[in-house]
Scaffold this active site. Structure first.
Site, PDB file in Angstrom:
ATOM      1  N   HIS A 197      59.422   1.278  -4.520  1.00 36.53           N
ATOM      2  CA  HIS A 197      57.985   1.153  -4.277  1.00 36.53           C
ATOM      3  C   HIS A 197      57.722   0.186  -3.130  1.00 36.53           C
ATOM      4  CE1 HIS A 197      53.680   1.340  -5.133  1.00 36.53           C
ATOM      5  NE2 HIS A 197      53.686   0.069  -4.752  1.00 36.53           N
ATOM      6  N   HIS A 216      54.699   6.779   2.317  1.00 36.95           N
ATOM      7  CA  HIS A 216      55.128   8.179   2.433  1.00 36.95           C
ATOM      8  C   HIS A 216      54.879   8.662   3.843  1.00 36.95           C
ATOM      9  CE1 HIS A 216      50.918   8.114   1.098  1.00 36.95           C
ATOM     10  NE2 HIS A 216      50.745   9.215   1.809  1.00 36.95           N
ATOM     11  N   HIS A 219      54.240  12.173   5.988  1.00 39.35           N
ATOM     12  CA  HIS A 219      53.917  13.590   5.937  1.00 39.35           C
ATOM     13  C   HIS A 219      54.741  14.294   7.016  1.00 39.35           C
ATOM     14  CE1 HIS A 219      49.957  13.037   3.727  1.00 39.35           C
ATOM     15  NE2 HIS A 219      50.129  11.820   4.209  1.00 39.35           N
ATOM     16  N   ASN A 247      49.808   7.523   7.108  1.00 40.51           N
ATOM     17  CA  ASN A 247      48.492   6.906   7.005  1.00 40.51           C
ATOM     18  C   ASN A 247      48.675   5.543   6.353  1.00 40.51           C
ATOM     19  OD1 ASN A 247      47.226   9.261   7.998  1.00 40.51           O
ATOM     20  ND2 ASN A 247      47.287  10.193   5.960  1.00 40.51           N
ATOM     21  N   CYS A 262      55.767   6.762  -7.669  1.00 39.89           N
ATOM     22  CA  CYS A 262      56.851   6.222  -8.499  1.00 39.89           C
ATOM     23  C   CYS A 262      57.087   7.145  -9.696  1.00 39.89           C
ATOM     24  CB  CYS A 262      56.515   4.813  -8.979  1.00 39.89           C
ATOM     25  SG  CYS A 262      56.794   3.524  -7.757  1.00 39.89           S
TER      26      CYS A 262
HETATM   27  P1  5GP Z   1      47.725   9.942   2.118  1.00 35.09           P
HETATM   28  O1  5GP Z   1      46.285  10.352   2.207  1.00 35.09           O
HETATM   29  O2  5GP Z   1      47.888   8.772   1.168  1.00 35.09           O
HETATM   30  O3  5GP Z   1      48.390   9.754   3.412  1.00 35.09           O
HETATM   31  O4  5GP Z   1      48.476  11.183   1.472  1.00 35.09           O
HETATM   32  C1  5GP Z   1      48.655  11.379   0.114  1.00 35.09           C
HETATM   33  C2  5GP Z   1      49.112  12.807  -0.043  1.00 35.09           C
HETATM   34  O5  5GP Z   1      49.620  12.950  -1.344  1.00 35.09           O
HETATM   35  C3  5GP Z   1      47.983  13.831   0.110  1.00 35.09           C
HETATM   36  O6  5GP Z   1      48.329  14.734   1.141  1.00 35.09           O
HETATM   37  C4  5GP Z   1      47.905  14.485  -1.259  1.00 35.09           C
HETATM   38  O7  5GP Z   1      47.637  15.870  -1.184  1.00 35.09           O
HETATM   39  C5  5GP Z   1      49.273  14.200  -1.839  1.00 35.09           C
HETATM   40  N1  5GP Z   1      49.292  14.075  -3.279  1.00 35.09           N
HETATM   41  C6  5GP Z   1      48.469  13.309  -4.049  1.00 35.09           C
HETATM   42  N2  5GP Z   1      48.802  13.405  -5.346  1.00 35.09           N
HETATM   43  C7  5GP Z   1      49.877  14.241  -5.395  1.00 35.09           C
HETATM   44  C8  5GP Z   1      50.677  14.734  -6.486  1.00 35.09           C
HETATM   45  O8  5GP Z   1      50.473  14.412  -7.662  1.00 35.09           O
HETATM   46  N3  5GP Z   1      51.691  15.571  -6.160  1.00 35.09           N
HETATM   47  C9  5GP Z   1      51.955  15.939  -4.867  1.00 35.09           C
HETATM   48  N4  5GP Z   1      52.976  16.778  -4.670  1.00 35.09           N
HETATM   49  N5  5GP Z   1      51.224  15.497  -3.827  1.00 35.09           N
HETATM   50  C10 5GP Z   1      50.192  14.661  -4.094  1.00 35.09           C
HETATM   51 ZN    ZN Z   2      55.184   3.606  -6.128  1.00 34.77          ZN
END
Ligand code: 5GP
Ligand code: ZN
Length: 113
Positions: A46, A99, A101, A86, A7
């Site tokens: 969100h 999110h 990827h 995830n 957010c």
């Molecule tokens: P998850 O593990 O929740 O599927 O993925 C979270 C992703 O967010 C991870 O790949 C991590 O590298 C990325 N990430 C976490 N904090 C930040 C941030 O502050 N900026 C950016 N650009 N990516 C982030």
């Molecule tokens: Zn959020």
């Protein structure tokens, strides 16, 4: 959500390398890329996880999926790519804002870990 990092990225409180933005969607480079192309696509709204998507979000989710395809094309991923979500503890979700990827630029493996 005041304590949500995505957010804060959506509201520009925290900087990010933004790839695409419109009223509803933001895409930015992952801070810790796992492939030559690693872009995160989020709704600005969100939504905590895929498990929290409701029928009222149908149009938004449809937009996101189509936008991912367009972002992949712009990133030059002509040979394919992977879209990952995830979800929750067992899904190893670390940021609790929905999110996707977008990973590409190398051959992916299967099964994932
Ligand atoms: P998850 O593990 O929740 O599927 O993925 C979270 C992703 O967010 C991870 O790949 C991590 O590298 C990325 N990430 C976490 N904090 C930040 C941030 O502050 N900026 C950016 N650009 N990516 C982030
Ligand atoms: Zn959020």
């Amino acid at each position: 959500m005041s304590d949500c990092i995505f957010c804060k990225i959506a509201s520009k409180e925290i900087p990010a390398d933004i790839i695409y933005e419109d009223d509803n969607i933001l895409a930015f480079n992952d801070i810790s890329p796992q492939a030559p192309v690693h872009i995160l696509i989020i709704p600005k709204k969100h939504i905590a996880s895929a498990d929290d998507i409701n029928y009222e979000d149908q149009a938004l989710l449809g937009e996101i999926i189509i936008k991912i395809k367009e972002i992949a094309a712009k990133a030059g991923l002509i040979n394919g790519y992977r879209i990952v979500n995830n979800c929750g503890e067992d899904g190893f979700q670390s940021v609790k804002h929905l999110h996707f990827h977008l990973l590409g630029g190398r051959k992916m493996h299967w099964p994932p870990g």
